[in-house]
Scaffold this active site. Structure first.
Site, mmCIF file in Angstrom:
data_model
loop_
_atom_site.group_PDB
_atom_site.id
_atom_site.type_symbol
_atom_site.label_atom_id
_atom_site.label_comp_id
_atom_site.label_asym_id
_atom_site.label_seq_id
_atom_site.Cartn_x
_atom_site.Cartn_y
_atom_site.Cartn_z
ATOM 1 N N GLY A 1 8.315 4.258 51.746
ATOM 2 C CA GLY A 1 7.918 5.646 51.544
ATOM 3 C C GLY A 1 7.166 5.853 50.239
ATOM 4 N N GLU B 1 10.297 10.899 56.066
ATOM 5 C CA GLU B 1 11.660 10.866 56.604
ATOM 6 C C GLU B 1 12.229 9.489 56.271
ATOM 7 O OE1 GLU B 1 12.946 13.452 57.473
ATOM 8 O OE2 GLU B 1 11.442 14.787 58.314
ATOM 9 N N CYS C 1 19.194 6.131 60.709
ATOM 10 C CA CYS C 1 19.041 6.617 59.332
ATOM 11 C C CYS C 1 20.085 7.658 58.959
ATOM 12 C CB CYS C 1 17.635 7.169 59.119
ATOM 13 S SG CYS C 1 17.188 8.508 60.228
#
Length: 459
Positions: free
Chosen positions: A194, A211, A245
């Site tokens: 990310g 996310e 997750c």
């Protein structure tokens, strides 16, 4: 010009035309086409995920196909209202104007999907992009080749490549895509990657939805319904072999109910996963080795571990680690596998301190009464909170799904996903605003009017 540069240029060329012609009817048509494409390929989707993961068909339907249908149906039902310009009140200094906020498509979107739910997490964001009026290039995970190929074929059969295109490949392809000046990037994956995505987006000033993940804790209070807590935690931790997750990562259990809770966990595991039929595989040998190394480290540092592993089949049976401690690697790294460390506690403040000292989690779960849930919620920060349940905040169509800090940025699903791919564009019209009365030159009369306006507003 490379193939990726050419594809992006074709999308960008169509942006202006799409803003004019991609109206409510056109957007609904694309969503219905996507729904039909999924419906006609349900068996192929199940087969692809069996090839990549060994997922049980019921789990595929529940966690991969059902959420996509829900996203599409929810968008079809509410899209007219989402697209409608919203009136904004003028305020004292803007009397004589009318103001609207008009949702407009950001333009060309990039969706980078992960491997753990490769179908759901590729098509879910695509639904939001299409609902918002954007075009999209989707990059599925190279770690799930059967599912990625199926997605590419499905999209190619149902959409013009200038509206939706799928690009397959590894990190080199992802880097080539990130070099293009997309209008919005939607990434699902690890915090480490990310950061790379966000750095690439900064070079072109693209907006991002990230996310990510993290270690989502569970607190089981002394007043918890132990049987219910064990059932929800076993389901949330071990479906998809823990490669989720928002799965409970570790559990803080009050000392008064610790032994009862552990016994209830074993009973639920035996009930849900006897014979391995419902248990998915670990995605690849590298991740199997990583997870088993965490288990072995915990054993070496004094934890009690119950659970079997088999490298050849890439399966790790649901594993409970009791006597877990903060110095163990399993408590430092996101596990992302079917392993649940249990930590006993007496002092809730100590638990809250440990949670607050760690990066903000994507989810936090509490099992107990309202007083405990309120105390934990007020004292911590997380992407979402689940009380006496797990996973479901991710599925709720009217709740934003997203993290904070290390666990993500922005939100997805339903209206919140639509907003992520939209620019709320202000439109201000002059009807009879008296502001020109105080334009220069600043005569004595104008100065008096300015002073009067300032005094009136500051009251």
């Amino acid at each position: 010009m490379t193939d990726i540069e050419n594809l992006f240029a074709r999308h960008k060329t169509c942006v202006a035309h799409r803003r004019v012609h991609f109206d409510l009817a056109a957007r609904r048509d694309t969503l219905r086409r996507l729904k039909h494409a999924v419906h006609t390929r349900e068996d192929a989707i199940i087969a692809a995920l069996a090839a990549d993961f060994g997922k049980h068909p019921a789990e595929v339907r529940l966690t991969e196909i059902l959420p996509v249908y829900q996203e599409i149906n929810h968008a079809l039902r509410h899209l007219s209202r989402w697209m409608r310009p919203k009136r904004v009140m003028p305020g004292l200094t803007m009397i004589g104007t009318s103001a609207r906020l008009r949702p407009t498509p950001k333009g060309v979107a990039l969706v980078i999907a992960p491997w753990n739910f490769p179908f759901n997490l590729a098509l879910g964001p695509l639904v939001s992009a299409l609902a918002a009026g954007c075009s999209a290039i989707v990059k599925p995970s190279e770690m799930t080749p059967a599912t990625s190929t199926l997605i590419a074929e499905m999209i190619a059969d149902n959409f013009d490549p200038e509206l939706v295109a799928v690009v397959q490949g590894g990190p080199d392809v992802a880097n080539a895509l990130l070099a293009q000046p997309f209008d919005h990037i939607f990434f699902t994956g690890s915090p480490a990657v990310g950061k790379i995505v966000m750095a690439a987006a900064a070079k072109t000033l693209a907006s991002v939805t990230l996310e990510l993940g993290g270690k989502s804790p569970v607190i089981v209070g002394p007043d918890a319904d132990i049987a219910k807590a064990a059932k929800w935690i076993v389901w949330g931790r071990f479906f998809n072999a823990g490669q989720t997750c928002v799965a409970p990562d570790h559990a803080y259990v009050h000392a008064d109910v610790h032994d009862e809770f552990v016994a209830a966990l074993y009973a639920q595991i035996a009930k849900m996963y006897a014979g391995n039929a419902a248990l998915a595989k670990i995605i690849n040998a590298r991740h199997w080795d990583r997870i088993t190394a965490l288990i072995e480290d915990a054993k070496a540092k004094g934890a009690t571990v119950i659970g079997d592993t088999d490298r050849e089949s890439r399966r790790i049976m649901p594993t409970i680690v009791t006597g877990a401690a903060p110095d163990m690697e399993i408590m430092k790294e996101e596990i992302f596998g079917p392993v649940l460390p249990i930590l006993s506690y007496d002092d809730l403040d100590s638990v809250l301190g440990q949670i607050n000292d760690a990066p903000h989690p994507l989810a936090l779960y509490v099992f107990g009464g309202k007083s405990l849930a309120d105390q934990v919620t007020a004292a911590t920060t997380s992407g979402s909170v689940g009380v006496n349940l797990t996973i479901l905040p991710f599925i709720h169509p009217n709740l934003p799904f997203g993290g904070i800090g290390n666990s993500g940025m922005g939100a997805a699903h339903g209206k919140h996903g639509f907003d992520a791919f939209s620019h709320m564009r202000p439109l201000l019209r002059n009807r009879f605003i008296p502001l020109p009365l105080i334009f220069p030159p600043y005569t004595a009369t104008v100065e008096k009017l300015v002073k009067f306006v300032v005094r009136f507003v500051r009251r």
